[in-house]
Scaffold this active site. Structure first.
Site, PDB file in Angstrom:
ATOM      1  N   ASN A  23      -3.675   7.011 -60.582  1.00  0.00           N
ATOM      2  CA  ASN A  23      -3.008   8.107 -59.692  1.00  0.00           C
ATOM      3  C   ASN A  23      -4.633   8.801 -59.081  1.00  0.00           C
ATOM      4  O   ASN A  23      -5.806   9.789 -59.222  1.00  0.00           O
ATOM      5  CB  ASN A  23      -2.418   9.089 -61.039  1.00  0.00           C
ATOM      6  CG  ASN A  23      -2.477  10.786 -60.344  1.00  0.00           C
ATOM      7  OD1 ASN A  23      -2.264  10.780 -59.672  1.00  0.00           O
ATOM      8  ND2 ASN A  23      -2.139  11.521 -60.904  1.00  0.00           N
ATOM      9  N   LYS A  25      -4.874  11.260 -57.490  1.00  0.00           N
ATOM     10  CA  LYS A  25      -4.250  12.836 -56.957  1.00  0.00           C
ATOM     11  C   LYS A  25      -5.138  12.936 -55.620  1.00  0.00           C
ATOM     12  O   LYS A  25      -4.895  12.060 -54.328  1.00  0.00           O
ATOM     13  CB  LYS A  25      -5.420  13.486 -58.135  1.00  0.00           C
ATOM     14  CG  LYS A  25      -5.596  12.917 -59.616  1.00  0.00           C
ATOM     15  CD  LYS A  25      -6.249  13.779 -60.489  1.00  0.00           C
ATOM     16  CE  LYS A  25      -5.769  13.151 -61.544  1.00  0.00           C
ATOM     17  NZ  LYS A  25      -6.300  14.418 -63.511  1.00  0.00           N
ATOM     18  N   HIS A 109       3.323  16.484 -63.000  1.00  0.00           N
ATOM     19  CA  HIS A 109       1.944  16.456 -63.559  1.00  0.00           C
ATOM     20  C   HIS A 109       1.263  17.460 -63.577  1.00  0.00           C
ATOM     21  O   HIS A 109       1.774  18.604 -63.054  1.00  0.00           O
ATOM     22  CB  HIS A 109       1.393  15.915 -62.235  1.00  0.00           C
ATOM     23  CG  HIS A 109      -0.136  14.978 -63.026  1.00  0.00           C
ATOM     24  ND1 HIS A 109      -1.115  15.794 -63.180  1.00  0.00           N
ATOM     25  CD2 HIS A 109      -0.680  13.913 -63.630  1.00  0.00           C
ATOM     26  CE1 HIS A 109      -2.316  15.655 -63.472  1.00  0.00           C
ATOM     27  NE2 HIS A 109      -1.691  14.434 -63.898  1.00  0.00           N
ATOM     28  N   GLU A 111      -0.955  19.063 -63.301  1.00  0.00           N
ATOM     29  CA  GLU A 111      -1.832  19.509 -62.098  1.00  0.00           C
ATOM     30  C   GLU A 111      -1.117  20.275 -61.437  1.00  0.00           C
ATOM     31  O   GLU A 111      -0.920  21.366 -60.696  1.00  0.00           O
ATOM     32  CB  GLU A 111      -2.614  19.139 -62.040  1.00  0.00           C
ATOM     33  CG  GLU A 111      -4.242  19.238 -62.455  1.00  0.00           C
ATOM     34  CD  GLU A 111      -4.627  17.253 -62.403  1.00  0.00           C
ATOM     35  OE1 GLU A 111      -4.658  16.779 -61.217  1.00  0.00           O
ATOM     36  OE2 GLU A 111      -5.702  16.825 -63.073  1.00  0.00           O
ATOM     37  N   GLU A 181      -0.283  13.153 -71.357  1.00  0.00           N
ATOM     38  CA  GLU A 181      -1.402  13.163 -70.856  1.00  0.00           C
ATOM     39  C   GLU A 181      -1.537  14.603 -71.418  1.00  0.00           C
ATOM     40  O   GLU A 181      -0.987  15.442 -71.091  1.00  0.00           O
ATOM     41  CB  GLU A 181      -1.366  13.330 -69.366  1.00  0.00           C
ATOM     42  CG  GLU A 181      -0.602  12.349 -68.720  1.00  0.00           C
ATOM     43  CD  GLU A 181      -1.518  12.178 -67.016  1.00  0.00           C
ATOM     44  OE1 GLU A 181      -2.055  11.428 -67.184  1.00  0.00           O
ATOM     45  OE2 GLU A 181      -1.597  13.216 -67.038  1.00  0.00           O
ATOM     46  N   GLY A 187      -9.300  14.707 -67.060  1.00  0.00           N
ATOM     47  CA  GLY A 187     -10.415  14.822 -66.174  1.00  0.00           C
ATOM     48  C   GLY A 187     -11.398  15.912 -67.612  1.00  0.00           C
ATOM     49  O   GLY A 187     -12.479  16.290 -66.488  1.00  0.00           O
ATOM     50  N   SER A 226      -8.377  11.304 -69.197  1.00  0.00           N
ATOM     51  CA  SER A 226      -9.569  10.272 -69.495  1.00  0.00           C
ATOM     52  C   SER A 226      -9.886   9.099 -69.890  1.00  0.00           C
ATOM     53  O   SER A 226     -11.174   8.584 -70.944  1.00  0.00           O
ATOM     54  CB  SER A 226     -10.659  11.423 -70.404  1.00  0.00           C
ATOM     55  OG  SER A 226     -10.969  12.374 -69.818  1.00  0.00           O
TER      56      SER A 226
HETATM   57  P1  13P Z   1      -8.448  11.614 -65.945  1.00  0.00           P
HETATM   58  O1  13P Z   1      -8.460   9.736 -65.764  1.00  0.00           O
HETATM   59  O2  13P Z   1      -9.433  11.669 -64.522  1.00  0.00           O
HETATM   60  O3  13P Z   1      -8.318  12.250 -66.440  1.00  0.00           O
HETATM   61  O4  13P Z   1      -7.076  11.791 -64.737  1.00  0.00           O
HETATM   62  C1  13P Z   1      -5.424  11.671 -65.727  1.00  0.00           C
HETATM   63  C2  13P Z   1      -4.326  11.948 -64.910  1.00  0.00           C
HETATM   64  O5  13P Z   1      -4.383  12.604 -65.077  1.00  0.00           O
HETATM   65  C3  13P Z   1      -3.976  10.784 -64.435  1.00  0.00           C
HETATM   66  O6  13P Z   1      -2.344  12.169 -64.107  1.00  0.00           O
END
Ligand code: 13P
Length: 267
Positions: A23, A25, A109, A111, A181, A187, A226
């Site tokens: 991902n 992002k 997601h 976010e 997740e 993150g 992570s």
């Molecule tokens: P990280 O691997 O940066 O923690 O992000 C996880 C994530 O949100 C994948 O969709």
């Protein structure tokens, strides 16, 4: 219940053992993506047991199509519209994603759910859109730190799944992907322990299996939050963890390669 008929699904049995989804992002540009994808293609071409998927921002889907179409790497988007077509300025439909060769799409997601107030109902509509158009949805579910500390994480995740089950039925999870997740792990560098992930993956699997055994047997459940080369080996060895959804480490080709190898070697 929706009019969605399971037989309208594109037949795409997920025979691979593990799936690793990058991902990206809101990162990248044409030049950086080109270099990163060249690294992916060179480093990941030998994978046989696992499927790698890259989910990039919408403007780069054509670039993914052009650079990945003759490789073993699939691609997808990070979101889609809940409607099929119409006056929805700024939205991108499932059919448009198909035009650019997408096979997968991330849905719900955290976010997006947090920053853009996406409700569980919207997420369920998007899930249905993806299935109706033969895209494999990667549905993100997970709890906040406060919810985990209060011990209600299964209630929270169960409710996220229930909205989709109510809109259709548990059969819709056949040939779909759920990604657990935990929001506190995204993150932060603080991944769930294999024990925490194992318990939640077992809960998700059992919940779907109690309603539809066939759907549960055709559902992949990924872990995200992570994931790195150090923790991937242990996480991917856990029963019912069928791979990972990787943010930060997917932007570093060598770290991502190590994560994909961990998936390839996991039994
Ligand atoms: P990280 O691997 O940066 O923690 O992000 C996880 C994530 O949100 C994948 O969709």
């Amino acid at each position: 219940m929706s009019q969605f008929a399971p037989q309208s699904l594109a037949k795409k049995p997920m025979l691979v053992k593990k799936i690793v989804v990058a991902n990206w992002k809101m990162h990248g540009n044409l030049k950086q993506n080109q270099a990163l994808l060249a690294d992916y293609v060179a480093l990941l071409s030998d994978l046989k047991q696992s499927q790698v998927v890259v989910c990039a921002p919408y403007p780069y889907l054509a670039q993914l199509q052009s650079l990945l179409q003759h490789t073993n790497i699939a691609w997808g988007a990070q979101n889609l519209a809940k409607n099929a077509e119409g006056a929805f300025t700024g939205e991108v439909s499932a059919a448009m994603l198909k035009d650019f060769g997408c096979q997968y799409v991330i849905i719900g997601h955290s976010e997006r759910a947090t920053a853009y107030c996406e409700s569980d109902e919207n997420i369920a509509q998007k899930f249905l859109q993806a299935k109706q158009h033969g895209l494999t949805p990667i549905l993100c579910v997970g709890e906040t730190l406060i919810e985990r500390e209060a011990g209600v994480m299964e209630l929270v995740v169960g409710k996220q799944l229930d909205t989709i089950i109510k809109l259709h039925s548990a059969a819709i999870f056949a040939d779909s992907i759920i990604s657990y997740e935990p929001i506190w792990a995204i993150g932060t560098g603080l991944a769930a322990t294999p024990e925490q992930a194992k318990a939640m993956h077992k809960f998700i699997h059992h919940k779907i299996a109690s309603l539809d055994k066939d759907a549960a047997s055709r559902l992949k459940i990924l872990y995200g939050g992570s994931v790195n080369p150090q923790n991937a080996v242990q996480l991917f060895a856990v029963q019912n963890i069928d791979g990972g959804l990787v943010g930060k480490c997917s932007l570093e080709s060598q770290a991502f390669e190590k994560i994909c190898i961990a998936a390839e070697l996991a039994t």
